[in-house]
Design a protein around this motif. Structure first.
Motif, PDB file in Angstrom:
ATOM      1  N   GLN A  51      -3.156   3.543  -2.411  1.00 31.98           N
ATOM      2  CA  GLN A  51      -3.122   2.760  -3.643  1.00 31.98           C
ATOM      3  C   GLN A  51      -2.443   1.425  -3.336  1.00 31.98           C
ATOM      4  OE1 GLN A  51      -4.294   4.089  -6.764  1.00 31.98           O
ATOM      5  NE2 GLN A  51      -5.122   5.585  -5.329  1.00 31.98           N
ATOM      6  N   MET A  57       0.857  -1.180   0.000  1.00 35.91           N
ATOM      7  CA  MET A  57       0.000   0.000   0.000  1.00 35.91           C
ATOM      8  C   MET A  57       0.895   1.233   0.000  1.00 35.91           C
ATOM      9  SD  MET A  57      -2.958  -1.423   0.044  1.00 35.91           S
ATOM     10  CE  MET A  57      -3.981   0.010   0.209  1.00 35.91           C
ATOM     11  N   MET A  96      -0.120  -1.506  -5.112  1.00 35.93           N
ATOM     12  CA  MET A  96       0.663  -1.944  -6.254  1.00 35.93           C
ATOM     13  C   MET A  96       1.144  -3.354  -5.925  1.00 35.93           C
ATOM     14  SD  MET A  96       4.013  -0.329  -8.151  1.00 35.93           S
ATOM     15  CE  MET A  96       4.892  -0.094  -6.645  1.00 35.93           C
ATOM     16  N   THR A 140      -1.472  10.848  -6.064  1.00 35.36           N
ATOM     17  CA  THR A 140      -2.761  10.216  -5.765  1.00 35.36           C
ATOM     18  C   THR A 140      -3.532  11.026  -4.730  1.00 35.36           C
ATOM     19  OG1 THR A 140      -1.840   8.801  -4.036  1.00 35.36           O
ATOM     20  CG2 THR A 140      -1.846   7.919  -6.284  1.00 35.36           C
ATOM     21  N   SER A 191       0.754   5.816  -0.809  1.00 38.16           N
ATOM     22  CA  SER A 191       0.038   7.014  -1.251  1.00 38.16           C
ATOM     23  C   SER A 191       1.094   8.036  -1.640  1.00 38.16           C
ATOM     24  CB  SER A 191      -0.878   7.553  -0.152  1.00 38.16           C
ATOM     25  OG  SER A 191      -0.122   7.898   0.978  1.00 38.16           O
TER      26      SER A 191
END
Length: 180
Positions: A56, A45, A58, A51, A47
């Motif tokens: 987010q 995770m 990935m 963003t 950010s």
């Protein structure tokens, strides 16, 4: 994702959004043909300014159906092996450096001792004193790669009663060291 996995995975993802860091889990995917495949999902995770601080994920998704099948097959084969060993009508044991390292439950019927009492005991503890030298020669000083010769010897049970046993064996490896 498999419908049964969804709540567990969503909870993991929510926790990772709060805590940040890595995310990794196994799950099954429903394919368009109706079959399922195991996958490993691994990611992190993050950010960023781009963003606008929104978390987010990935990561990667790897098919692990073959690995899961191998694990399942291994568990099934191990269960069958344990059933055979534990239900054998013979005393199966592994001796190493003069000690019993493994035993199936049969000593309970032969000697009156539980398997837990046998494992860790000196190999010669249950052998009749008059037979100990021969058994030691044949079993404990076995040259590498040779079979233990078939022979008969006496053992003494928990009540002091003598029983004759016939034995044979093969060299093996137990927990990384030579055994028989």
């Amino acid at each position: 994702l498999h419908t049964e996995d969804r709540p567990k995975i969503e909870a993991k993802m929510r926790e990772q959004v709060r805590a940040g860091g890595r995310l990794e889990f196994d799950s099954t995917l429903l394919l368009t043909n109706g079959s399922y495949r195991w996958v490993l999902v691994a990611g992190a995770m993050f950010s960023s300014a781009r963003t606008q601080g929104m978390p987010q994920l990935m990561g990667v998704v790897m098919y692990i159906t073959g690995r899961k099948k191998a694990e399942t097959d291994l568990v099934r084969e191990e269960k069958k092996y344990r059933q055979r060993v534990n239900n054998a009508n013979e005393w199966l044991l592994v001796s190493q450096i003069g000690m019993i390292r493994f035993s199936n439950p049969m000593p309970r019927q032969i000697l009156g001792y539980m398997r837990e009492e046998i494992v860790g005991a000196p190999f010669g503890k249950y052998i009749h004193p008059d037979d100990l030298q021969l058994v030691t020669k044949n079993h404990l000083t076995l040259p590498a790669g040779n079979f233990v010769p078939r022979d008969m010897f006496r053992v003494i049970d928990q009540n002091g009663v003598m029983h004759w046993l016939e034995t044979s064996g093969v060299p093996c490896e137990w927990e990384g060291s030579a055994a028989a």
